[in-house]
Design a protein around this motif. Structure first.
Motif, PDB file in Angstrom:
ATOM      1  N   GLY A 105       0.801  -1.222   0.000  1.00 44.47           N
ATOM      2  CA  GLY A 105       0.000   0.000   0.000  1.00 44.47           C
ATOM      3  C   GLY A 105       0.832   1.268   0.000  1.00 44.47           C
ATOM      4  N   GLY A 106       2.167   1.132  -0.086  1.00 41.88           N
ATOM      5  CA  GLY A 106       3.032   2.305  -0.156  1.00 41.88           C
ATOM      6  C   GLY A 106       3.883   2.543   1.063  1.00 41.88           C
ATOM      7  N   GLY A 107       3.768   1.701   2.093  1.00 44.29           N
ATOM      8  CA  GLY A 107       4.596   1.860   3.287  1.00 44.29           C
ATOM      9  C   GLY A 107       6.026   1.437   3.035  1.00 44.29           C
ATOM     10  N   GLY A 108       6.938   1.916   3.864  1.00 47.00           N
ATOM     11  CA  GLY A 108       8.353   1.623   3.684  1.00 47.00           C
ATOM     12  C   GLY A 108       8.817   0.459   4.537  1.00 47.00           C
ATOM     13  N   LEU A 109       9.822  -0.256   4.059  1.00 42.42           N
ATOM     14  CA  LEU A 109      10.423  -1.367   4.801  1.00 42.42           C
ATOM     15  C   LEU A 109      11.935  -1.274   4.653  1.00 42.42           C
ATOM     16  CD1 LEU A 109      10.036  -3.949   6.454  1.00 42.42           C
ATOM     17  CD2 LEU A 109       9.828  -5.219   4.315  1.00 42.42           C
ATOM     18  N   VAL A 110      12.627  -1.169   5.774  1.00 45.24           N
ATOM     19  CA  VAL A 110      14.084  -1.099   5.802  1.00 45.24           C
ATOM     20  C   VAL A 110      14.588  -2.300   6.586  1.00 45.24           C
ATOM     21  CG1 VAL A 110      16.059   0.177   6.742  1.00 45.24           C
ATOM     22  CG2 VAL A 110      14.205   1.403   5.578  1.00 45.24           C
ATOM     23  N   ALA A 111      15.608  -2.966   6.086  1.00 43.63           N
ATOM     24  CA  ALA A 111      16.112  -4.176   6.739  1.00 43.63           C
ATOM     25  C   ALA A 111      17.633  -4.178   6.729  1.00 43.63           C
ATOM     26  CB  ALA A 111      15.572  -5.424   6.036  1.00 43.63           C
ATOM     27  N   THR A 112      18.204  -4.780   7.769  1.00 44.59           N
ATOM     28  CA  THR A 112      19.659  -4.860   7.861  1.00 44.59           C
ATOM     29  C   THR A 112      20.084  -6.288   8.180  1.00 44.59           C
ATOM     30  OG1 THR A 112      19.661  -4.246  10.222  1.00 44.59           O
ATOM     31  CG2 THR A 112      19.924  -2.462   8.612  1.00 44.59           C
ATOM     32  N   HIS A 113      21.209  -6.655   7.612  1.00 48.12           N
ATOM     33  CA  HIS A 113      21.948  -7.882   7.911  1.00 48.12           C
ATOM     34  C   HIS A 113      21.057  -9.128   7.963  1.00 48.12           C
ATOM     35  CE1 HIS A 113      25.558  -9.953   8.936  1.00 48.12           C
ATOM     36  NE2 HIS A 113      25.057 -10.425  10.072  1.00 48.12           N
ATOM     37  N   GLU A 127      10.476 -12.302  -2.321  1.00 46.15           N
ATOM     38  CA  GLU A 127      10.185 -11.568  -3.554  1.00 46.15           C
ATOM     39  C   GLU A 127      10.321 -10.063  -3.344  1.00 46.15           C
ATOM     40  OE1 GLU A 127       6.301 -12.910  -4.561  1.00 46.15           O
ATOM     41  OE2 GLU A 127       7.005 -14.811  -5.440  1.00 46.15           O
ATOM     42  N   ALA A 128       9.842  -9.567  -2.192  1.00 44.31           N
ATOM     43  CA  ALA A 128       9.947  -8.128  -1.909  1.00 44.31           C
ATOM     44  C   ALA A 128      11.404  -7.715  -1.729  1.00 44.31           C
ATOM     45  CB  ALA A 128       9.140  -7.783  -0.656  1.00 44.31           C
ATOM     46  N   LEU A 129      12.192  -8.592  -1.080  1.00 46.11           N
ATOM     47  CA  LEU A 129      13.615  -8.314  -0.892  1.00 46.11           C
ATOM     48  C   LEU A 129      14.353  -8.391  -2.219  1.00 46.11           C
ATOM     49  CD1 LEU A 129      15.876  -7.797   1.217  1.00 46.11           C
ATOM     50  CD2 LEU A 129      16.137 -10.289   1.364  1.00 46.11           C
ATOM     51  N   GLY A 130      13.894  -9.248  -3.097  1.00 48.21           N
ATOM     52  CA  GLY A 130      14.532  -9.372  -4.405  1.00 48.21           C
ATOM     53  C   GLY A 130      15.780 -10.209  -4.390  1.00 48.21           C
ATOM     54  N   LEU A 199       8.679  -1.439  -4.891  1.00 51.33           N
ATOM     55  CA  LEU A 199       8.204  -1.206  -3.526  1.00 51.33           C
ATOM     56  C   LEU A 199       9.218  -0.343  -2.793  1.00 51.33           C
ATOM     57  CD1 LEU A 199       7.210  -4.899  -2.713  1.00 51.33           C
ATOM     58  CD2 LEU A 199       5.657  -3.065  -3.417  1.00 51.33           C
ATOM     59  N   ARG A 200       8.796   0.220  -1.693  1.00 51.55           N
ATOM     60  CA  ARG A 200       9.719   1.035  -0.889  1.00 51.55           C
ATOM     61  C   ARG A 200      10.443   0.136   0.116  1.00 51.55           C
ATOM     62  NH1 ARG A 200      10.109   6.114  -1.848  1.00 51.55           N
ATOM     63  NH2 ARG A 200       8.537   7.160  -3.111  1.00 51.55           N
ATOM     64  N   VAL A 201      11.254  -0.745  -0.433  1.00 48.63           N
ATOM     65  CA  VAL A 201      12.021  -1.709   0.355  1.00 48.63           C
ATOM     66  C   VAL A 201      13.507  -1.446   0.150  1.00 48.63           C
ATOM     67  CG1 VAL A 201      12.555  -4.149   0.723  1.00 48.63           C
ATOM     68  CG2 VAL A 201      10.203  -3.450   0.212  1.00 48.63           C
ATOM     69  N   PHE A 202      14.233  -1.271   1.253  1.00 48.37           N
ATOM     70  CA  PHE A 202      15.685  -1.026   1.212  1.00 48.37           C
ATOM     71  C   PHE A 202      16.359  -2.010   2.149  1.00 48.37           C
ATOM     72  CE2 PHE A 202      19.067   1.004   3.794  1.00 48.37           C
ATOM     73  CZ  PHE A 202      20.070   1.016   2.846  1.00 48.37           C
ATOM     74  N   TYR A 203      17.495  -2.556   1.718  1.00 46.88           N
ATOM     75  CA  TYR A 203      18.211  -3.555   2.520  1.00 46.88           C
ATOM     76  C   TYR A 203      19.712  -3.303   2.468  1.00 46.88           C
ATOM     77  CZ  TYR A 203      20.410  -7.968   3.846  1.00 46.88           C
ATOM     78  OH  TYR A 203      21.218  -8.912   4.442  1.00 46.88           O
ATOM     79  N   GLY A 225      18.274   5.813   3.642  1.00 41.69           N
ATOM     80  CA  GLY A 225      17.403   4.714   3.254  1.00 41.69           C
ATOM     81  C   GLY A 225      16.052   4.813   3.935  1.00 41.69           C
ATOM     82  N   ILE A 226      16.047   5.192   5.193  1.00 41.71           N
ATOM     83  CA  ILE A 226      14.798   5.389   5.934  1.00 41.71           C
ATOM     84  C   ILE A 226      13.993   6.523   5.311  1.00 41.71           C
ATOM     85  CG2 ILE A 226      13.872   6.249   8.126  1.00 41.71           C
ATOM     86  CD1 ILE A 226      16.075   4.633   9.537  1.00 41.71           C
ATOM     87  N   TRP A 227      14.676   7.612   5.006  1.00 42.96           N
ATOM     88  CA  TRP A 227      14.013   8.787   4.423  1.00 42.96           C
ATOM     89  C   TRP A 227      13.371   8.441   3.083  1.00 42.96           C
ATOM     90  CZ3 TRP A 227      13.065  12.854   7.338  1.00 42.96           C
ATOM     91  CH2 TRP A 227      12.715  14.087   6.760  1.00 42.96           C
ATOM     92  N   TRP A 228      14.113   7.684   2.266  1.00 42.85           N
ATOM     93  CA  TRP A 228      13.572   7.247   0.973  1.00 42.85           C
ATOM     94  C   TRP A 228      12.388   6.310   1.170  1.00 42.85           C
ATOM     95  CZ3 TRP A 228      13.297   2.199  -0.751  1.00 42.85           C
ATOM     96  CH2 TRP A 228      12.860   2.031  -2.077  1.00 42.85           C
ATOM     97  N   ALA A 229      12.521   5.357   2.087  1.00 46.29           N
ATOM     98  CA  ALA A 229      11.448   4.390   2.324  1.00 46.29           C
ATOM     99  C   ALA A 229      10.189   5.063   2.839  1.00 46.29           C
ATOM    100  CB  ALA A 229      11.914   3.321   3.310  1.00 46.29           C
ATOM    101  N   ALA A 230      10.338   6.194   3.514  1.00 44.97           N
ATOM    102  CA  ALA A 230       9.183   6.934   4.017  1.00 44.97           C
ATOM    103  C   ALA A 230       8.491   7.729   2.914  1.00 44.97           C
ATOM    104  CB  ALA A 230       9.607   7.872   5.144  1.00 44.97           C
ATOM    105  N   GLY A 231       9.086   7.722   1.710  1.00 50.39           N
ATOM    106  CA  GLY A 231       8.490   8.462   0.601  1.00 50.39           C
ATOM    107  C   GLY A 231       8.758   9.948   0.656  1.00 50.39           C
TER     108      GLY A 231
END
Length: 289
Positions: A105-113, A127-130, A199-203, A225-231
């Motif tokens: 729906g447009g929300g952001g997802l940031v993930a580490t390690h 699939e979302a992580l790619g 999607l707004r997914v950053f890893y 990355g957080i700023w981008w994921a927040a749109g």
């Protein structure tokens, strides 16, 4: 006397600036980030990462909310969910569905390690992580040089290599093979960070080591990355006022400011008297001559 007046004015201005209440730490329109750390293996690293992220949030105007996996059931008011070194099966079916709906729906997802290894059987997450981890993070941790690719707001201003000692993950398929935007690579050519094109997914692969969270460039990568994921399309602006103590100030701080101001005024007052007396003596000498 003029010197005394000038110094007094400066002292008053400095004192007024120091004693003025700081602006609200977070405005209503700042991105809110829900941080999850469930399943992590290294409490010391996670605690340090949360401490540094809290500092970044205060300085760069986003809000950090520490939470649990159950919190994804209601993400109203949240702009980004961050999986900080999470691992294992941390979500039930309902929570998985809620997080998927949020991101799609447009929300952001940031993930580490190790977040890449979270929910290994959840097809949507892969699939979302790619990309899919080819196995466990490689032991032992080794130092690699991370180079950043230009052309993304996530890597803006990151022009130098980052040296990071990590237990590195490798992926099959790799993000470049699934159409992800690769943001950084290690010196062996393997991907180190990327974001989704859809999607707004950053890893970031890095982030599992305590020392990495102390690196300025890594923190810049994560906050951008957080700023981008927040749109967010607004430029990130550092909140320099947050370096001041929060109001109400302690009595010790107030007395310190008063002592500095008073001591400076007295010193200059004495100097001014000496200069005035010396000028009077010189005038008298010239008149006698």
């Amino acid at each position: 006397m003029r010197t005394l007046l000038r110094l007094s004015l400066v002292v008053l201005l400095v004192g007024a600036s120091a004693l003025a209440p700081a602006s609200a730490a977070h405005a209503a329109d700042e991105p809110r980030v829900l941080v999850l750390t469930a399943g992590h293996r290294d409490a010391e690293t996670v605690d340090f990462a949360l401490e540094r992220l809290a500092m970044e949030a205060r300085r760069w105007n986003f809000q950090l909310v520490e939470g649990e996996p159950a919190d994804v059931a209601d993400l109203s008011g949240i702009d980004v969910v961050m999986l900080l070194d999470t691992e294992g099966d941390i979500f039930d079916a309902g929570q998985e569905a809620a997080l998927q709906d949020f991101v799609e729906g447009g929300g952001g997802l940031v993930a580490t390690h190790s977040a890449a290894a979270t929910e290994a059987d959840w097809t949507w997450w892969s699939e979302a992580l790619g990309a899919t981890p080819a196995g466990e993070a490689v032991e032992p941790a080794v130092e690699k040089k991370v180079s950043f690719n230009a052309g993304s707001p996530i890597t803006e201003g990151l022009d130098e290599e980052l040296e990071a000692t990590e237990r590195w993950y490798y992926f099959d398929p790799e993000p470049g093979e699934t159409g992800q935007n690769v943001l950084a690579t290690v010196d062996t050519g393997d991907p180190a960070a990327w974001n989704s094109q859809d999607l707004r997914v950053f890893y970031s692969v890095a982030g599992g080591d305590h020392e990495t969270w102390g690196e300025r460039d890594f923190l810049q990568l994560i906050r951008q990355g957080i700023w981008w994921a927040a749109g967010e399309e607004r430029a990130m602006v550092q909140n320099i006022e947050d370096t001041a103590p929060q109001w109400p100030y302690t009595l010790t701080f107030i007395l310190f400011v008063a002592a500095v101001a008073g001591g400076g005024s007295i010193a200059v007052w004495r100097l001014d008297r000496t200069e005035t007396a010396r000028a009077a003596e010189l005038t008298a000498e010239r008149e006698r001559a």
